[in-house]
Design a protein around this motif. Structure first.
Motif, PDB file in Angstrom:
ATOM      1  N   ALA A  88       0.837  -1.212   0.000  1.00  0.00           N
ATOM      2  CA  ALA A  88       0.000   0.000   0.000  1.00  0.00           C
ATOM      3  C   ALA A  88       0.869   1.258   0.000  1.00  0.00           C
ATOM      4  CB  ALA A  88      -0.921  -0.005   1.217  1.00  0.00           C
ATOM      5  N   LEU A  89       1.990   1.236   0.739  1.00  0.00           N
ATOM      6  CA  LEU A  89       2.872   2.404   0.784  1.00  0.00           C
ATOM      7  C   LEU A  89       3.559   2.634  -0.555  1.00  0.00           C
ATOM      8  CD1 LEU A  89       4.561   2.111   4.314  1.00  0.00           C
ATOM      9  CD2 LEU A  89       2.713   3.619   3.610  1.00  0.00           C
ATOM     10  N   LEU A  90       3.942   1.548  -1.239  1.00  0.00           N
ATOM     11  CA  LEU A  90       4.561   1.698  -2.561  1.00  0.00           C
ATOM     12  C   LEU A  90       3.570   2.265  -3.573  1.00  0.00           C
ATOM     13  CD1 LEU A  90       6.634  -1.616  -2.664  1.00  0.00           C
ATOM     14  CD2 LEU A  90       7.463   0.685  -2.189  1.00  0.00           C
ATOM     15  N   VAL A  91       2.302   1.840  -3.469  1.00  0.00           N
ATOM     16  CA  VAL A  91       1.250   2.395  -4.344  1.00  0.00           C
ATOM     17  C   VAL A  91       1.060   3.882  -4.057  1.00  0.00           C
ATOM     18  CG1 VAL A  91      -1.223   2.322  -4.873  1.00  0.00           C
ATOM     19  CG2 VAL A  91       0.064   0.193  -4.632  1.00  0.00           C
ATOM     20  N   LEU A 137      -9.290  -2.047  -1.226  1.00  0.00           N
ATOM     21  CA  LEU A 137      -8.254  -2.978  -0.761  1.00  0.00           C
ATOM     22  C   LEU A 137      -7.020  -2.214  -0.268  1.00  0.00           C
ATOM     23  CD1 LEU A 137      -8.407  -5.786  -3.467  1.00  0.00           C
ATOM     24  CD2 LEU A 137      -9.050  -5.978  -1.064  1.00  0.00           C
ATOM     25  N   TRP A 138      -6.679  -1.121  -0.980  1.00  0.00           N
ATOM     26  CA  TRP A 138      -5.552  -0.286  -0.563  1.00  0.00           C
ATOM     27  C   TRP A 138      -5.821   0.315   0.818  1.00  0.00           C
ATOM     28  CZ3 TRP A 138      -5.437   5.070   0.335  1.00  0.00           C
ATOM     29  CH2 TRP A 138      -4.170   5.608   0.535  1.00  0.00           C
ATOM     30  N   TRP A 139      -7.046   0.778   1.042  1.00  0.00           N
ATOM     31  CA  TRP A 139      -7.438   1.344   2.351  1.00  0.00           C
ATOM     32  C   TRP A 139      -7.257   0.301   3.448  1.00  0.00           C
ATOM     33  CZ3 TRP A 139     -10.869   0.260   6.225  1.00  0.00           C
ATOM     34  CH2 TRP A 139     -11.169   1.292   7.119  1.00  0.00           C
ATOM     35  N   ALA A 140      -7.749  -0.927   3.173  1.00  0.00           N
ATOM     36  CA  ALA A 140      -7.625  -1.992   4.179  1.00  0.00           C
ATOM     37  C   ALA A 140      -6.150  -2.333   4.421  1.00  0.00           C
ATOM     38  CB  ALA A 140      -8.383  -3.232   3.716  1.00  0.00           C
ATOM     39  N   THR A 193       5.447  11.191  -2.925  1.00  0.00           N
ATOM     40  CA  THR A 193       6.130  11.443  -1.653  1.00  0.00           C
ATOM     41  C   THR A 193       5.556  10.544  -0.570  1.00  0.00           C
ATOM     42  OG1 THR A 193       6.663  13.088   0.033  1.00  0.00           O
ATOM     43  CG2 THR A 193       4.528  13.312  -1.035  1.00  0.00           C
ATOM     44  N   LEU A 194       6.384  10.205   0.407  1.00  0.00           N
ATOM     45  CA  LEU A 194       5.908   9.497   1.603  1.00  0.00           C
ATOM     46  C   LEU A 194       6.279  10.281   2.861  1.00  0.00           C
ATOM     47  CD1 LEU A 194       6.608   5.722   0.873  1.00  0.00           C
ATOM     48  CD2 LEU A 194       4.414   6.866   1.026  1.00  0.00           C
ATOM     49  N   SER A 195       6.603  11.559   2.701  1.00  0.00           N
ATOM     50  CA  SER A 195       6.987  12.376   3.850  1.00  0.00           C
ATOM     51  C   SER A 195       5.745  12.847   4.595  1.00  0.00           C
ATOM     52  CB  SER A 195       7.801  13.583   3.384  1.00  0.00           C
ATOM     53  OG  SER A 195       8.011  14.462   4.465  1.00  0.00           O
TER      54      SER A 195
END
Length: 460
Positions: free
Chosen positions: A164-167, A195-198, A174-176
């Motif tokens: 999910a984080l890579l998506v 599914l991403w939310w879960a 960004t992931l900051s």
């Protein structure tokens, strides 16, 4: 941040280069000095929200109380472990303290991380020392089984989070945490988005743990040595709540529709784990199941996403961390003397250890959320905000609070009152070390009554 992180890393040479007779004393003094330095975080001065030491590590009013709790716990774990580790060879004692120190390093970097991916790596890294502590220094043969449960539950929940984080990185660039709150709201409409939310939340709900995915927790608590139980109850469960609070800002449009089954499970878990506590015979198992119930309330407060729910969740996480850690220390003092965790076999302790019974009484009252302790503040804030969200939740939370009061009093009365069993003879008296350990747990709970804004400053 570095003023805490560097001295913590320098504990490793202290552990390996100190003479055996000074090992515990020198590690305790240095770790307690680090804990006192970490209190400087509570003197908040930044108006921007974040107080950054570099691009990767920063503190804000949400991570600050959890960072201080993590640093405060290391000297307490060293104090609690000293007696039962004294018979081990020197090299094993050093390895044990090293594992506790590495846990603090990972926790400080997890709570201080500004990149979600760095938080994820440190979140997973805490698994390794905890697993070694449970499987090597646990009390019984079931410790290997408990370690496997702990490892695979956490890993199975965490792998979807990595995807999910890579998506999210691909969508937003960004992931900051510093910039994610300013990115445009994601248009989440497809099944893949659900599914991403879960995937974003399940890792944290397993870690908390949510009722239904909680089976690893009682096993891990019961089999772990006292320091393992303390760090699990006080800090590692809070990684789940902290991660949920950080991710909630990004998951906004879908949360209103998908959150109902998780809130239902959390509230039902309060009642179910409370009734399980009422019929427990094992002291550590009862305290472990009570943690699941309290964390269910925290999960509900976070999932409804109101300022009161969030601040109640923070207050309850900090207060529960100190109270349940104190209860595990008390259970350990009884176990070291009677070599039993069965509640009926350790009853009548008030007649033998009257001062220890006072600590039992205060810790039990903190666990059942007696006013005006911070446990009560947190529960009332969450229950009020949930009642505002839906009136029906009052039935579940109200019954849950009654059951919590019942099993907390049952815990105190069964272990402290009644006749002393005939097999209990020649018990070792309680030590100053144990009383100091419990004062350092319970004093912060009482002091937080006077200044609760140290915990909930993030929301108001």
């Amino acid at each position: 941040m570095l003023k805490v992180l560097v001295p913590t890393i320098m504990l490793f040479p202290t552990i390996w280069l100190t003479r055996p007779k000074w090992l515990w004393a020198s590690c305790l003094v240095q770790s307690f000095a680090i804990a006192l330095v970490s209190l400087s975080w509570l003197k908040w001065s930044s108006e921007a929200g974040w107080f950054s030491s570099n691009h990767y590590l920063a503190t804000d009013p949400l991570s600050m109380p959890l960072l201080v709790l993590s640093c405060w716990l290391l000297p307490l774990m060293i104090l609690a472990s000293q007696n039962h580790m004294s018979s081990e060879p020197s090299s094993r004692q050093r390895t044990y303290i090293c594992l506790l120190t590495s846990l603090q390093v990972f926790l400080v970097m997890a709570f201080g991380a500004t990149e979600i991916l760095m938080f994820y790596v440190m979140f997973e890294a805490t698994l390794i020392p905890t697993l070694f502590i449970i499987t090597r220094w646990g009390n019984q043969m079931e410790r290997l089984n408990a370690g496997i449960y702990f490892l695979f539950y956490t890993l199975a929940g965490s792998l979807p989070l990595l995807v999910a984080l890579l998506v999210l990185q691909g969508d937003t660039g960004t992931l900051s945490l510093l910039t994610l709150q300013y990115t445009p709201t994601l248009q989440l409409s497809t099944w893949g988005d659900k599914l991403w939310w879960a995937g974003c939340l399940i890792a944290f709900l397993v870690k908390m743990p949510l009722y239904g995915v909680h089976l690893w927790l009682p096993k891990a608590h019961v089999e772990a040595p006292v320091a393992g139980s303390m760090v699990l109850a006080a800090v590692l469960l809070k990684l789940g709540g902290y991660g949920m609070m950080r991710m909630m800002l990004i998951l906004e449009p879908l949360t209103k529709d998908l959150v109902y089954p998780f809130i239902a499970l959390a509230l039902w878990g309060i009642i179910m784990t409370g009734t399980i506590c009422l019929r427990q015979t094992d002291l550590k198992s009862l305290i472990a199941y009570s943690s699941v119930g309290h964390m269910g309330l925290v999960a509900g407060g976070i999932l409804i996403q109101t300022p009161w729910g969030f601040s109640g969740a923070i207050v309850l996480m900090i207060a529960h961390g100190l109270a349940s850690s104190a209860l595990f220390c008390l259970a350990n003092t009884a176990y070291e003397r009677t070599h039993s965790r069965t509640m009926l076999l350790v009853r009548g302790m008030q007649a033998i250890f009257p001062l220890m019974a006072t600590w039992w009484f205060i810790a039990s009252l903190a666990n059942l959320a007696l006013p005006p302790l911070p446990n009560f503040m947190g529960e009332v804030l969450i229950i009020t905000s949930m009642f505002n969200w839906s009136h029906w939740t009052l039935v579940l939370t109200g019954v849950g609070m009654l059951i919590t009061a019942a099993y907390s009093l049952h815990l105190f009365l069964t272990t402290q009152r009644g006749p002393v069993p005939s097999h209990i003879i020649g018990l070792e008296p309680s030590h100053t070390r144990e009383h100091l350990l419990l004062v350092l747990h319970l004093l912060p709970i009482v002091l937080l009554v006077l200044k609760p804004e140290q915990m909930w400053g993030w929301c108001f």
